[in-house]
Design a protein around this motif. Structure first.
Motif, PDB file in Angstrom:
ATOM      1  N   GLY A   1       0.843  -1.191   0.000  1.00 19.53           N
ATOM      2  CA  GLY A   1       0.000   0.000   0.000  1.00 19.53           C
ATOM      3  C   GLY A   1       0.872   1.232   0.000  1.00 19.53           C
TER       4      GLY A   1
ATOM      5  N   GLU B   1      -0.953   1.184   3.895  1.00 23.29           N
ATOM      6  CA  GLU B   1      -0.844   0.072   4.843  1.00 23.29           C
ATOM      7  C   GLU B   1      -1.900  -0.978   4.485  1.00 23.29           C
ATOM      8  OE1 GLU B   1       1.174  -1.259   6.911  1.00 23.29           O
ATOM      9  OE2 GLU B   1      -0.343  -2.763   7.295  1.00 23.29           O
ATOM     10  N   PRO B   2      -1.471  -2.128   3.949  1.00 25.66           N
ATOM     11  CA  PRO B   2      -2.441  -3.095   3.426  1.00 25.66           C
ATOM     12  C   PRO B   2      -3.393  -3.654   4.489  1.00 25.66           C
ATOM     13  CG  PRO B   2      -0.214  -4.028   3.430  1.00 25.66           C
ATOM     14  CD  PRO B   2      -0.076  -2.567   3.724  1.00 25.66           C
TER      15      PRO B   2
ATOM     16  N   THR C   1       3.600  -6.768   2.697  1.00 28.86           N
ATOM     17  CA  THR C   1       4.499  -5.865   3.436  1.00 28.86           C
ATOM     18  C   THR C   1       3.658  -4.976   4.339  1.00 28.86           C
ATOM     19  OG1 THR C   1       5.996  -5.798   1.555  1.00 28.86           O
ATOM     20  CG2 THR C   1       6.308  -4.122   3.195  1.00 28.86           C
TER      21      THR C   1
ATOM     22  N   ASN D   1       3.469  -2.294   8.120  1.00 32.05           N
ATOM     23  CA  ASN D   1       4.152  -1.571   9.202  1.00 32.05           C
ATOM     24  C   ASN D   1       3.906  -2.244  10.558  1.00 32.05           C
ATOM     25  OD1 ASN D   1       1.561  -0.776  10.100  1.00 32.05           O
ATOM     26  ND2 ASN D   1       1.675   1.233   9.120  1.00 32.05           N
TER      27      ASN D   1
ATOM     28  N   SER E   1       8.192  -3.591   8.129  1.00 36.23           N
ATOM     29  CA  SER E   1       9.059  -2.415   8.096  1.00 36.23           C
ATOM     30  C   SER E   1       9.337  -1.963   9.524  1.00 36.23           C
ATOM     31  CB  SER E   1       8.381  -1.282   7.324  1.00 36.23           C
ATOM     32  OG  SER E   1       8.087  -1.726   6.023  1.00 36.23           O
TER      33      SER E   1
ATOM     34  N   GLU F   1      18.298   1.401   0.857  1.00 36.07           N
ATOM     35  CA  GLU F   1      18.752   2.768   0.597  1.00 36.07           C
ATOM     36  C   GLU F   1      17.541   3.677   0.413  1.00 36.07           C
ATOM     37  OE1 GLU F   1      23.069   1.876  -1.534  1.00 36.07           O
ATOM     38  OE2 GLU F   1      21.389   2.498  -2.781  1.00 36.07           O
TER      39      GLU F   1
ATOM     40  N   MET G   1       4.847   6.539  -3.515  1.00 34.80           N
ATOM     41  CA  MET G   1       5.044   5.142  -3.113  1.00 34.80           C
ATOM     42  C   MET G   1       3.776   4.562  -2.461  1.00 34.80           C
ATOM     43  SD  MET G   1       7.919   3.205  -2.816  1.00 34.80           S
ATOM     44  CE  MET G   1       8.955   2.296  -1.706  1.00 34.80           C
TER      45      MET G   1
HETATM   46  N1  SAM Z   1       2.955   0.384   4.813  1.00 40.07           N
HETATM   47  C1  SAM Z   1       3.674  -0.811   4.540  1.00 40.07           C
HETATM   48  C2  SAM Z   1       5.060  -0.756   5.123  1.00 40.07           C
HETATM   49  O1  SAM Z   1       5.544   0.331   5.447  1.00 40.07           O
HETATM   50  O2  SAM Z   1       5.652  -1.820   5.250  1.00 40.07           O
HETATM   51  C3  SAM Z   1       3.737  -1.179   3.081  1.00 40.07           C
HETATM   52  C4  SAM Z   1       3.913  -0.083   2.076  1.00 40.07           C
HETATM   53  S1  SAM Z   1       5.489   0.762   2.134  1.00 40.07           S
HETATM   54  C5  SAM Z   1       5.293   1.962   0.861  1.00 40.07           C
HETATM   55  C6  SAM Z   1       6.560  -0.481   1.447  1.00 40.07           C
HETATM   56  C7  SAM Z   1       8.021  -0.317   1.736  1.00 40.07           C
HETATM   57  O3  SAM Z   1       8.503   0.833   1.060  1.00 40.07           O
HETATM   58  C8  SAM Z   1       8.386  -0.139   3.198  1.00 40.07           C
HETATM   59  O4  SAM Z   1       9.342  -1.104   3.591  1.00 40.07           O
HETATM   60  C9  SAM Z   1       8.975   1.251   3.246  1.00 40.07           C
HETATM   61  O5  SAM Z   1       9.937   1.377   4.228  1.00 40.07           O
HETATM   62  C10 SAM Z   1       9.513   1.426   1.847  1.00 40.07           C
HETATM   63  N2  SAM Z   1       9.697   2.824   1.453  1.00 40.07           N
HETATM   64  C11 SAM Z   1       8.775   3.817   1.463  1.00 40.07           C
HETATM   65  N3  SAM Z   1       9.323   4.978   1.040  1.00 40.07           N
HETATM   66  C12 SAM Z   1      10.627   4.722   0.749  1.00 40.07           C
HETATM   67  C13 SAM Z   1      11.719   5.508   0.270  1.00 40.07           C
HETATM   68  N4  SAM Z   1      11.606   6.799   0.000  1.00 40.07           N
HETATM   69  N5  SAM Z   1      12.909   4.880   0.074  1.00 40.07           N
HETATM   70  C14 SAM Z   1      13.054   3.554   0.335  1.00 40.07           C
HETATM   71  N6  SAM Z   1      12.063   2.777   0.783  1.00 40.07           N
HETATM   72  C15 SAM Z   1      10.858   3.340   1.000  1.00 40.07           C
END
Ligand code: SAM
Ligand code: SF4
Ligand code: SF4
Length: 368
Positions: A98, A100-101, A130, A132, A154, A224, A363
């Protein structure tokens, strides 16, 4: 003309044209750089209960932010139908993401529907998610029961103050750790832990995280900080290169490189020389892995993106809602993938002046 027919006509006109002739999926698609289609990430919501500074900063994602209305979201039936077509084209792995799925209502029902699908060779789909972890302790058992195989969690710091500065909603480290433990208990493993490293924010947590997750069943991966979306104010000097992460950990806990599990694996693997397990490094900025990228992304409202950094997506929802059948949609997807030439991260590496940066989606909308 009835109201329904007028609506269908209007929707059909905004749908992309279907190329002719129709073609049956072979499972052997390759894009212009010879890359197969193996992996599909599905964003099930553009909403999140965190405001991670690198993803959904509060200044942008505030009370006035316009999230998608419910009618714009793909239904579970639509997602499953699209997934089935992708699988016919060779997809073997699906990741729900997502936003947050776990915030998507009745996500277990979607998982149950996807878990029934099999790959072309008749194997179960590799189905993962994936999160949080804010709702994981509560939901782990029902996710497992629905047919989810694994989760990736995460977690950006072990120090609570640092973590809360990253998530910006005062969510506690202990609650994430409880979610991870519960997911492990119910069998949603092997669990990967993703840490985005943002220089000057949480890089002092690299070693504490490595020490904590060593000798556990969990695989810690350092990501990164990427220039996704248009909201996070990304600067190159806030990226800690993976080579530096390996150097810092290796100075205390010697590391040895490990061969990749399969072509297209996003993380480079290292193991502790003393047998304490392994870590992964996702170096999308300093060591682009576009040449092996076999991923497509389906946004919350049903657009297909062939690259995380694409500025526009292909509107599958319009095709679905205009009444096109599976053969037509499969043909459209085949053309889309064959035309793909994206390799943004590789271009960025050679583009120190930022010329490769164009408008792009967030994202949280496209799914990480
Ligand atoms: N909300 C969930 C989560 O945080 O696990 C799923 C969606 S989140 C967009 C998916 C992954 O993208 C997470 O592991 C997050 O840390 C990573 N992420 C988001 N923005 C990022 C960025 N600017 N650079 C690197 N990873 C990023
Ligand atoms: Fe939410 Fe995940 Fe983005 Fe953090 S990284 S704001 S948890 S979608
Ligand atoms: Fe794949 Fe695009 Fe990332 Fe390259 S930049 S690895 S093509 S998603």
């Amino acid at each position: 003309m009835s109201e329904k027919v007028i609506m269908m006509t209007a929707q059909r006109s905004s749908a992309p044209a279907i190329p002719a002739p129709l073609e049956a999926p072979t499972g052997l698609l390759a894009d212009r750089l010879g890359r197969p289609l193996h992996d599909l990430r599905i964003s099930v919501t553009d909403r999140c209960n965190f405001r991670c500074v690198y993803c959904m900063p509060k200044a942008v994602f505030d009370n006035d932010y316009q999230y998608l209305p419910h009618t714009a979201l793909l239904s579970f039936e639509e997602i499953t139908r699209i997934a089935r077509i992708f699988i016919a084209h060779g997809v073997e792995k699906i990741r729900l993401t997502g936003g947050e799925p776990l915030l998507r209502k009745n996500i277990e029902r979607l998982i149950g529907m996807l878990a029934e699908l099999t790959t072309i060779s008749g194997k179960p789909l590799d189905l993962t998610l994936t999160t949080n972890a804010s709702l994981l302790a509560r939901k782990a058992q029902s996710l497992k029961d629905a047919g989810l195989q694994r989760v990736t969690v995460s977690l950006d710091a072990l120090d609570n103050t640092t973590f809360q500065r990253m998530n910006d909603v005062d969510f506690k480290v202990d609650d994430v750790l409880a979610g991870i433990a519960r997911a492990h208990e119910v069998g949603l493993g092997p669990i990967k832990i993703n840490m985005v490293v943002k220089g000057g924010m949480n890089d002092q947590e690299i070693l504490p995280m490595a020490r904590h997750f060593r000798n556990t069943p969990y695989i810690l991966r350092f990501i990164e900080y990427m220039d996704v979306g248009a909201s996070n104010g990304w600067k190159m000097d806030e990226v800690i290169p993976s080579s530096e992460v390996v150097r810092r950990i290796g100075a205390e806990l010697p590391l040895v490189p490990v061969a990749a599990n399969y072509t297209g694996e996003t993380a480079a693997r290292w193991r502790y020389a003393d047998g304490g397990g392994e870590i992964g490094l996702i170096s999308s900025v300093t060591q682009a892995f576009c040449s092996d990228c076999s991923r497509a992304r389906l946004s919350t409202e049903g657009k297909v993106y062939t690259c995380l950094f694409a500025s526009s997506g292909y509107d599958l929802r319009a095709l679905l809602r205009a009444g096109h059948d599976d053969a037509e949609i499969a043909t459209a997807l085949a053309h889309l993938w064959r035309a793909r030439s994206d390799r943004y991260s590789e271009l960025r590496t050679n583009d120190t002046e930022g010329l490769a940066r164009g408008p792009r989606v967030e994202m949280s909308y496209i799914g990480g």
